[in-house]
Design a protein around this motif. Structure first.
Motif, PDB file in Angstrom:
ATOM      1  N   VAL A   1     -20.780 -36.624 -17.378  1.00  0.00           N
ATOM      2  CA  VAL A   1     -20.950 -35.191 -17.103  1.00  0.00           C
ATOM      3  C   VAL A   1     -21.887 -34.560 -18.128  1.00  0.00           C
ATOM      4  CG1 VAL A   1     -18.962 -34.314 -18.396  1.00  0.00           C
ATOM      5  CG2 VAL A   1     -19.772 -33.086 -16.419  1.00  0.00           C
ATOM      6  N   THR A   2     -21.804 -34.999 -19.364  1.00  0.00           N
ATOM      7  CA  THR A   2     -22.676 -34.376 -20.355  1.00  0.00           C
ATOM      8  C   THR A   2     -24.119 -34.841 -20.206  1.00  0.00           C
ATOM      9  OG1 THR A   2     -21.897 -36.055 -21.900  1.00  0.00           O
ATOM     10  CG2 THR A   2     -20.966 -33.854 -22.119  1.00  0.00           C
ATOM     11  N   SER A   3     -24.333 -35.990 -19.545  1.00  0.00           N
ATOM     12  CA  SER A   3     -25.723 -36.400 -19.349  1.00  0.00           C
ATOM     13  C   SER A   3     -26.263 -35.876 -18.017  1.00  0.00           C
ATOM     14  CB  SER A   3     -25.847 -37.924 -19.394  1.00  0.00           C
ATOM     15  OG  SER A   3     -25.138 -38.494 -18.320  1.00  0.00           O
ATOM     16  N   ARG A   4     -25.391 -35.746 -17.011  1.00  0.00           N
ATOM     17  CA  ARG A   4     -25.854 -35.292 -15.695  1.00  0.00           C
ATOM     18  C   ARG A   4     -26.244 -33.825 -15.723  1.00  0.00           C
ATOM     19  NH1 ARG A   4     -23.170 -36.462 -10.630  1.00  0.00           N
ATOM     20  NH2 ARG A   4     -22.818 -38.467 -11.605  1.00  0.00           N
ATOM     21  N   ILE A   5     -25.469 -32.992 -16.401  1.00  0.00           N
ATOM     22  CA  ILE A   5     -25.831 -31.577 -16.501  1.00  0.00           C
ATOM     23  C   ILE A   5     -26.108 -31.257 -17.966  1.00  0.00           C
ATOM     24  CG2 ILE A   5     -24.478 -30.914 -14.478  1.00  0.00           C
ATOM     25  CD1 ILE A   5     -22.385 -29.794 -16.431  1.00  0.00           C
TER      26      ILE A   5
ATOM     27  N   GLY B   1     -15.720 -32.255 -16.769  1.00  0.00           N
ATOM     28  CA  GLY B   1     -16.385 -30.988 -17.089  1.00  0.00           C
ATOM     29  C   GLY B   1     -15.386 -29.843 -17.165  1.00  0.00           C
ATOM     30  N   THR B   2     -14.421 -29.858 -16.253  1.00  0.00           N
ATOM     31  CA  THR B   2     -13.405 -28.803 -16.261  1.00  0.00           C
ATOM     32  C   THR B   2     -12.591 -28.839 -17.551  1.00  0.00           C
ATOM     33  OG1 THR B   2     -13.252 -29.102 -13.869  1.00  0.00           O
ATOM     34  CG2 THR B   2     -11.537 -27.807 -14.916  1.00  0.00           C
ATOM     35  N   VAL B   3     -12.197 -30.043 -17.938  1.00  0.00           N
ATOM     36  CA  VAL B   3     -11.410 -30.166 -19.169  1.00  0.00           C
ATOM     37  C   VAL B   3     -12.207 -29.637 -20.361  1.00  0.00           C
ATOM     38  CG1 VAL B   3     -10.392 -31.813 -20.785  1.00  0.00           C
ATOM     39  CG2 VAL B   3     -10.001 -32.082 -18.332  1.00  0.00           C
TER      40      VAL B   3
ATOM     41  N   LEU C   1     -20.368 -25.209 -14.637  1.00  0.00           N
ATOM     42  CA  LEU C   1     -19.336 -26.017 -13.980  1.00  0.00           C
ATOM     43  C   LEU C   1     -19.419 -25.880 -12.460  1.00  0.00           C
ATOM     44  CD1 LEU C   1     -16.836 -27.810 -14.492  1.00  0.00           C
ATOM     45  CD2 LEU C   1     -15.459 -25.726 -14.388  1.00  0.00           C
ATOM     46  N   THR C   2     -19.654 -24.682 -11.970  1.00  0.00           N
ATOM     47  CA  THR C   2     -19.755 -24.537 -10.509  1.00  0.00           C
ATOM     48  C   THR C   2     -21.098 -25.077  -9.992  1.00  0.00           C
ATOM     49  OG1 THR C   2     -20.304 -22.195 -10.822  1.00  0.00           O
ATOM     50  CG2 THR C   2     -18.067 -22.699 -10.162  1.00  0.00           C
ATOM     51  N   PHE C   3     -22.133 -25.085 -10.847  1.00  0.00           N
ATOM     52  CA  PHE C   3     -23.360 -25.794 -10.448  1.00  0.00           C
ATOM     53  C   PHE C   3     -23.043 -27.265 -10.214  1.00  0.00           C
ATOM     54  CE2 PHE C   3     -26.439 -22.808 -12.973  1.00  0.00           C
ATOM     55  CZ  PHE C   3     -26.307 -21.854 -11.974  1.00  0.00           C
ATOM     56  N   LEU C   4     -22.307 -27.836 -11.174  1.00  0.00           N
ATOM     57  CA  LEU C   4     -21.929 -29.248 -11.072  1.00  0.00           C
ATOM     58  C   LEU C   4     -21.099 -29.501  -9.817  1.00  0.00           C
ATOM     59  CD1 LEU C   4     -21.633 -32.091 -12.507  1.00  0.00           C
ATOM     60  CD2 LEU C   4     -19.494 -31.206 -13.410  1.00  0.00           C
ATOM     61  N   GLN C   5     -20.182 -28.557  -9.571  1.00  0.00           N
ATOM     62  CA  GLN C   5     -19.319 -28.669  -8.403  1.00  0.00           C
ATOM     63  C   GLN C   5     -20.145 -28.632  -7.120  1.00  0.00           C
ATOM     64  OE1 GLN C   5     -17.363 -25.136  -7.399  1.00  0.00           O
ATOM     65  NE2 GLN C   5     -15.541 -26.086  -6.530  1.00  0.00           N
TER      66      GLN C   5
END
Lengths: 343, 298
Positions: free
Chosen positions: B83-87, B268-270, B250-254
Motif C-alpha cells: 500500500v505504501t508503494s502503490r499510493i 491503508g485503513t489501519v 484512502l478513498t482514492f485507493l479504495q
C-alpha cells in the motif's frame, strides 16, 4: 447543600432549555466541567457587568482580537449561506463563469422529481434511526458502565474509541466487514446457518449497513455525555428512591430520566445536526448507491448534483431545502423540550 | 458547600453501593447480567477492529475464502509495503499533518483571542458579537460548500493548502468553549491583576491562560482530532497527492482496489486510523473532558 447539588442536576445541560440550568456544576466528576470551583454564578449567559466603560485602547484591542475570526466566519459561513440561496435560483454548472437566473424552476423540479421522495425517505430513516438508537444505546451503556464492574474503564475506552476515528476510514473498513461474499458479517451469519443479505446491491440493506456503521462509530459520543451527566446527578435522590423502595423501572423513569432531561435535549439537537450532515461514511461505503440512490441522503444529493452531475444550481436548491428543514426541526425540538420542562 | 456535597456523595457511594449502581446491578444476578452485557459490548466494538487488522496481514487467497479465517496464517505484512508503494502514502500523511497542524493552530489561537475579547474586555456590542459567532454553529458545512468551492476555485486555490486550510479556520465552537472557561475564572483574581496594573495582553498571557490550561488542552485535542478526520472539504479541494490528506488518499485507493483487493486497502485503513487512535489512548481523559465540558455549557 440541597440548593448546591440541586443545580448540579444540570451538570451536563442544554442552556437554552432555561436560564436556571446555566448555573452549572457543583461537584465535578472525573469527566466533569473545567474549573468547577469558584464558578461565576452568572456563567454562561451573563458576563460580568461593565463596571467601567472600556477605554478606547481596550475597544481597539477587542476589535483586533475579534476581526480575524469574524472575517473568516462571514466569508466562509454566512456569505455562502446567503449566496447558496441566490445560486438555487440559477442553472449554474459549477465550472462555467456564467449562471443564468431561472426563477423557481429548480424548486418546481425538486417538488416534482421522482427521486425527491426516495432521498427524503432515506434521510428520514437514517436520521431517525441514528438519533434514537445512538441516544437509547448510549444511555443504556452509560447506565451499565456507571455501575461498579471490574474492567469497566477498559470497556468505557473501547466504546469511546471509534468516535475519534475518521468516518472515511471506518466506512472503507466496514465496507469489507459487510462484504456479502467474504466479509465478517456474512461469515458470522453463515455460522448460524443464515444467508447474508446482499448489503452492496439491495438498497434497503445498504441503508441498514450505512446506518449501523454510523451508530457503531458515534455511540461513544452519546455514551460519554450521558455518563458525565449520570456522574453529576444527585446521589441523595437515588438514596431517597432506595429508601422508598422504588422499583428499578420507577427509579429510572421518575428519578433518573427527569434529571437527564437537559442532557437528552442537548444530545437530541447535536446528534441530529451531525447525523443529518454525514457525508464521509456514505461516500466511502456506497457512493449514494446502490441503484443510483439507495443510500442517497439530502447532504449526499447536494454533493452529487453539484459535483458529479455538475448542476450546482440544483444542488444549491437541495441545500437550501435541507437548511429550511433543519431550522424547522430544531425549532420544533426547542419548543417541545420547553413545553416538557414546564409541564 | 460543593466540597460537602462531594463528600456526602462519596460517602453515600461507599456506604450504599446502590447509589452508584442506580437502577441495575443489585445482587449477584444483576452483577452477572452486568458482566455479560459488558462482554457483549466489548465484542461488538472489538471484533470488527480485530477483523480489519487481521485482514491487513492476510494473503489475498486467505481473504477470499469461505468460511473466513480469523488468524493471519501465513503472516503477510507485505500488504503494508504494497500500500505504501502503490499510493504516495507518505505524501498523503505529510498533507494530513500540514493541514491538521495549521488549521488546528489557527483555530486554537483565534478561539482563545475571540473568547478573551468576548469575556474579559469591555466594549459596546459585545453580546451581540458573541451571538453572531455562536450562530455559525447552526450552519452545516454542507450547505456552504458550493459557494465556498466557487470562491476558492476563482482564487485559483484548488489543490493548494491555503485553499483547504483558510476556509476551515473560523471557529465558533472554540470561541464558545474558551469564553465559558474564561468567564468561570474567579473574579477576584482578574480584578487583583488589573489593580496591579496588568494590561489586557499581560492579563491574558500571565493570568488567564495559566489558569485555563486544562480546558485549552481539551479544546486543542478535540480540534486536532476533528481536523485530522475532516473529509468533505479537503476531498473537494484535492485532485491528487499534492494536497489530499490521508482519508482522501484512502478513498482514492479504495476506488482502485476496493472489493477486489482488500488486503492492501485494510493495511491503508489501519495506517490511517492508527495515529489518532494512539493519541486517543494516551490522552483520552483530556479529550473526553473537552467534549463533556462543551456539552456542559452549551
Amino acid at each position: 447543600m440541597g440548593a448546591d447539588i440541586g443545580v448540579d442536576a444540570g451538570g451536563v445541560t442544554g442552556g437554552s432549555s432555561g436560564g436556571s440550568s446555566g448555573h452549572t456544576s457543583g461537584p465535578a466528576g472525573p469527566t466533569g466541567p473545567a474549573g468547577a470551583a469558584g464558578r461565576d454564578p452568572r456563567v454562561p449567559f451573563g458576563p460580568p457587568p461593565l463596571r467601567r466603560a472600556g477605554s478606547k485602547g481596550e475597544w481597539l484591542l477587542a476589535a483586533a482580537l475579534l476581526i480575524p475570526n469574524l472575517v473568516l466566519l462571514f466569508l466562509f459561513v454566512y456569505r455562502p449561506l446567503v449566496d447558496n440561496i441566490r445560486l438555487s435560483f440559477t442553472d449554474w454548472n459549477i465550472s462555467s463563469p456564467q449562471a443564468n437566473y431561472v426563477g423557481a424552476s429548480n424548486y418546481v423540479e425538486w417538488l416534482g422529481r421522482a427521486d425527491t421522495r426516495i432521498v427524503l425517505t432515506n434521510t428520514l430513516i437514517f436520521t431517525f434511526a441514528t438519533v434514537v438508537l445512538s441516544m437509547v444505546l448510549g444511555l443504556a451503556l452509560a447506565l451499565l458502565l456507571d455501575q461498579k464492574l471490574r474492567g469497566r474503564n477498559i470497556v468505557r475506552s473501547m466504546v469511546f474509541a471509534p468516535f475519534v476515528i475518521s468516518g472515511a476510514a471506518i466506512g472503507v473498513a466496514f465496507q469489507f466487514v459487510f462484504d456479502p461474499s467474504f466479509g465478517l458479517i456474512q461469515d458470522l451469519l453463515a455460522k448460524i446457518g443464515v444467508a447474508s443479505p446482499n448489503f452492496y446491491q439491495r438498497p434497503g440493506w445498504a441503508l441498514f449497513m450505512v446506518t449501523s456503521t454510523y451508530i457503531w462509530k458515534n455511540l461513544g459520543y452519546t455514551f460519554v455525555i450521558y455518563l458525565a451527566a449520570l456522574q453529576a446527578r444527585r446521589g441523595d435522590l437515588d438514596e431517597a428512591a432506595e429508601i422508598d423502595g422504588a422499583s428499578r423501572w420507577n427509579h429510572f423513569r421518575k428519578v433518573l430520566l427527569p434529571q437527564l432531561r437537559p442532557t437528552t435535549f442537548f444530545l437530541s439537537i447535536t446528534v441530529l445536526l451531525s447525523s443529518v450532515q454525514v457525508f464521509d461514511i456514505i461516500y466511502a461505503m456506497t457512493r449514494g448507491g446502490p441503484i443510483g440512490n439507495g443510500t442517497m441522503t439530502l447532504v449526499f444529493q447536494v454533493y452529487h448534483e453539484t459535483f458529479v452531475n455538475q448542476r450546482a444550481g440544483y444542488g444549491a436548491t437541495v441545500a437550501t431545502v435541507m437548511f429550511l428543514i433543519l431550522l424547522v426541526v430544531t425549532a420544533v425540538q426547542v419548543r417541545f423540550m420547553d413545553k416538557g420542562a414546564r409541564a | 458547600m460543593s466540597a460537602i456535597a462531594r463528600l456526602s456523595r462519596t460517602n453515600g457511594r461507599a456506604g450504599m453501593p446502590s447509589a452508584e449502581s442506580g437502577i441495575q446491578g443489585r445482587g449477584p444476578v444483576g452483577k452477572a447480567f452486568g458482566y455479560a452485557a459488558m462482554v457483549l459490548v466489548l465484542l461488538i466494538i472489538a471484533v470488527p477492529l480485530f477483523w480489519i487488522v487481521v485482514t491487513s496481514f492476510k494473503r489475498q487467497e486467505n481473504i477470499y475464502v469461505r468460511p473466513a479465517e480469523y488468524l493471519p496464517i501465513p503472516f503477510h505484512p507485505e500488504n503494508y509495503s504494497e500500500v505504501t508503494s502503490r499510493i504516495p502514502f507518505s505524501a498523503y500523511f505529510r498533507n494530513s499533518v500540514i493541514i491538521t497542524f495549521f488549521t488546528a493552530s489557527i483555530k486554537i489561537v483565534l478561539g482563545v483571542l475571540s473568547a478573551y475579547a468576548l469575556s474579559l474586555l469591555r466594549f459596546p456590542g459585545r453580546n451581540l458579537l458573541f451571538v453572531v459567532i455562536l450562530a455559525a454553529l447552526m450552519v452545516p458545512n454542507q450547505i456552504t460548500v458550493i459557494s465556498n468551492f466557487a470562491l476558492v476555485a476563482q482564487l485559483g486555490w484548488r489543490n493548494t493548502f491555503q485553499g483547504i486550510i483558510i476556509p476551515l479556520c473560523g471557529t465558533a465552537f472554540g470561541t464558545f468553549l474558551m469564553r465559558n472557561q474564561f468567564l468561570s475564572l474567579p473574579h477576584e483574581i482578574i480584578e487583583a491583576a488589573r489593580m496591579d496594573g496588568a494590561g489586557p495582553l499581560k492579563l491574558l498571557w500571565r493570568v488567564v491562560m495559566p489558569l485555563s490550561w486544562p480546558t485549552l488542552v481539551a479544546f486543542s485535542l478535540i480540534t486536532v482530532v476533528n481536523e485530522w478526520n475532516e473529509y468533505l472539504w479537503p476531498f473537494l479541494m484535492s485532485d491528487d497527492a499534492r494536497t489530499a490528506p490521508l482519508q482522501v488518499g484512502l478513498t482514492f485507493l479504495q476506488n482502485n482496489d476496493g472489493v477486489t483487493n482488500w488486503g492492501p486497502v485494510m493495511a491503508g485503513t489501519v495506517l490511517t486510523i492508527l495515529p489518532v487512535l494512539l493519541l486517543f489512548l494516551v490522552l483520552q481523559r483530556q479529550m473526553i473532558k473537552g467534549l463533556t465540558s462543551g456539552a456542559v455549557k452549551s
